[in-house]
Design a protein around this motif. Structure first.
Motif, PDB file in Angstrom:
ATOM      1  N   VAL A  77     -41.494 -76.182 137.187  1.00  0.00           N
ATOM      2  CA  VAL A  77     -41.587 -77.518 137.767  1.00  0.00           C
ATOM      3  C   VAL A  77     -41.540 -77.436 139.290  1.00  0.00           C
ATOM      4  CG1 VAL A  77     -40.376 -79.718 138.009  1.00  0.00           C
ATOM      5  CG2 VAL A  77     -40.644 -78.686 135.746  1.00  0.00           C
ATOM      6  N   GLN A  78     -40.676 -76.564 139.790  1.00  0.00           N
ATOM      7  CA  GLN A  78     -40.507 -76.416 141.233  1.00  0.00           C
ATOM      8  C   GLN A  78     -41.821 -76.023 141.913  1.00  0.00           C
ATOM      9  OE1 GLN A  78     -37.479 -73.532 142.119  1.00  0.00           O
ATOM     10  NE2 GLN A  78     -36.883 -74.554 144.015  1.00  0.00           N
ATOM     11  N   TYR A  86     -44.696 -77.081 141.358  1.00  0.00           N
ATOM     12  CA  TYR A  86     -45.600 -78.212 141.564  1.00  0.00           C
ATOM     13  C   TYR A  86     -44.913 -79.432 142.173  1.00  0.00           C
ATOM     14  CZ  TYR A  86     -48.428 -75.475 138.330  1.00  0.00           C
ATOM     15  OH  TYR A  86     -49.126 -74.467 137.729  1.00  0.00           O
ATOM     16  N   ALA A  87     -43.632 -79.311 142.506  1.00  0.00           N
ATOM     17  CA  ALA A  87     -42.879 -80.482 142.968  1.00  0.00           C
ATOM     18  C   ALA A  87     -43.038 -80.769 144.450  1.00  0.00           C
ATOM     19  CB  ALA A  87     -41.399 -80.303 142.637  1.00  0.00           C
ATOM     20  N   GLN A 103     -43.992 -85.845 142.930  1.00  0.00           N
ATOM     21  CA  GLN A 103     -44.570 -85.891 144.278  1.00  0.00           C
ATOM     22  C   GLN A 103     -45.018 -87.309 144.633  1.00  0.00           C
ATOM     23  OE1 GLN A 103     -47.296 -82.995 145.890  1.00  0.00           O
ATOM     24  NE2 GLN A 103     -46.829 -81.563 144.218  1.00  0.00           N
ATOM     25  N   GLY A 122     -44.431 -82.349 137.967  1.00  0.00           N
ATOM     26  CA  GLY A 122     -44.411 -82.102 139.408  1.00  0.00           C
ATOM     27  C   GLY A 122     -45.253 -83.095 140.177  1.00  0.00           C
ATOM     28  N   TRP A 130     -46.843 -79.097 135.485  1.00  0.00           N
ATOM     29  CA  TRP A 130     -47.812 -79.621 136.448  1.00  0.00           C
ATOM     30  C   TRP A 130     -47.775 -81.149 136.470  1.00  0.00           C
ATOM     31  CZ3 TRP A 130     -52.240 -82.665 135.849  1.00  0.00           C
ATOM     32  CH2 TRP A 130     -53.046 -82.776 136.979  1.00  0.00           C
TER      33      TRP A 130
END
Length: 321
Positions: free
Chosen positions: A32-33, A35-36, A10, A6, A3
């Motif tokens: 990771v993806q 929350y990215a 962002q 990510g 989280w």
């Protein structure tokens, strides 16, 4: 962790284009993806557990199955997949029975080796060098047995083992032996004292100097994706003998820039090492060809251009898609 990372990416992506590259290990890239946001994720295949876990002899218990499942999900959820060798890509597709939609082979970076560290034909040396762990994956037992047999045929043989040696290896009768016990087992089996000097861990600078002194470097692994022991030896131009497994045949062209032997074939390793020890002309030619291979295929400039082109293609497809 996923989280926080990510959210960090962002935020960073609002300032400049971003792309995440992660290994497949434990399937963490998928977390990771999640929350990215609008940032593409590339999985860089390092050593999928269905390959490495098997080679290390891990049981196919629930932990093994869960890790393999999670890694598979992460690999196929990624926006693209890269690998250091064609072997790894094929192995993934065959194991999970599914084609990877966006994939590429880009070699790992080779170490930069300055001319003063390049190998030159040593004067009357019979030094055979192994750099790796004492375990089954690295084939330490294959190297050790081959050196016992080679010592019967080469006077003055000096075999050197560099690397951690605190693991254990199973032998023919089912016993699991540590390094000292394994050497004692070989001494009894071959009726001769050990010809091998075990040096333990050494610094990169010390290993570079040992390679310069060696007549031949040996890589006897049972499985490898893209071994740095081979990359480092080729970058120095050291005559190299390696097992024909995994991604190694993509790095070594047998008879051109090194010699290959079948995996776990002690006599095959012995024959290749003996061939190099007996032929200075072959050694010099293998060395020159290794340096040419590194310069033409694995230079930092060549790999950087390939990596940049790949990243750009992933980013463009992600935006367009």
């Amino acid at each position: 962790m996923a989280w926080k990372f990510g959210k960090f990416v962002q935020k960073a992506s609002r300032q400049s284009p971003c792309l995440i590259e992660m290994e497949e290990v434990f399937g963490q890239s998928k977390r990771v993806q999640r929350y990215a946001g609008a940032v593409p994720v590339v999985v860089r295949l390092h050593g999928p557990w269905f390959l490495v876990g098997d080679a290390q002899g891990f049981p196919h218990d629930l932990n093994y199955q869960e890790r393999v499942r999670a890694e598979g999900e992460a690999i196929y959820a990624a926006d693209a997949v890269s690998a250091p060798s064609e072997f790894v890509l094929r192995a993934v597709e065959e194991f999970y029975k599914k084609e990877l939609p966006r994939k590429i082979v880009i070699a790992n970076p080779f170490p930069e080796c300055f001319p003063e560290d390049h190998w030159k034909l040593p004067e009357a040396t019979s030094l055979v060098l192994f750099v790796g762990r004492f375990d089954k994956v690295k084939g330490a037992d294959i190297f050790i047995e081959a050196m016992f047999k080679l010592a019967e045929k080469v006077d003055g043989l000096r075999a050197v083992f560099v690397g951690p040696d605190d693991k254990k290896i199973a032998v023919e009768d089912g016993r699991v032996l540590d390094r000292q016990a394994f050497v004692a087992w070989c001494e009894e089996k071959y009726q001769r004292p050990s010809p091998i000097e075990f040096m333990g861990r050494k610094s990169p600078e010390e290993i570079t100097q040992l390679r310069k002194q060696a007549a031949v470097c040996v890589v006897s692994s049972r499985i490898e994706m893209f071994p740095y022991t081979v990359a480092e030896a080729l970058a120095q131009g050291v005559p190299t003998v390696a097992s024909q497994v995994g991604g190694i045949p993509e790095m070594i062209d047998d008879g051109h820039n090194g010699l290959l032997f079948d995996s776990e074939d002690v006599d095959g390793l012995l024959a290749c090492a003996r061939k190099i020890l007996a032929s200075p002309e072959l050694s010099v030619q293998l060395s020159a060809n290794a340096l040419t291979t590194v310069r033409e295929k694995y230079s930092h400039e060549v790999l950087a251009r390939a990596q940049k082109k790949f990243y750009r293609s992933v980013a463009d497809c992600f935006v367009d898609g």
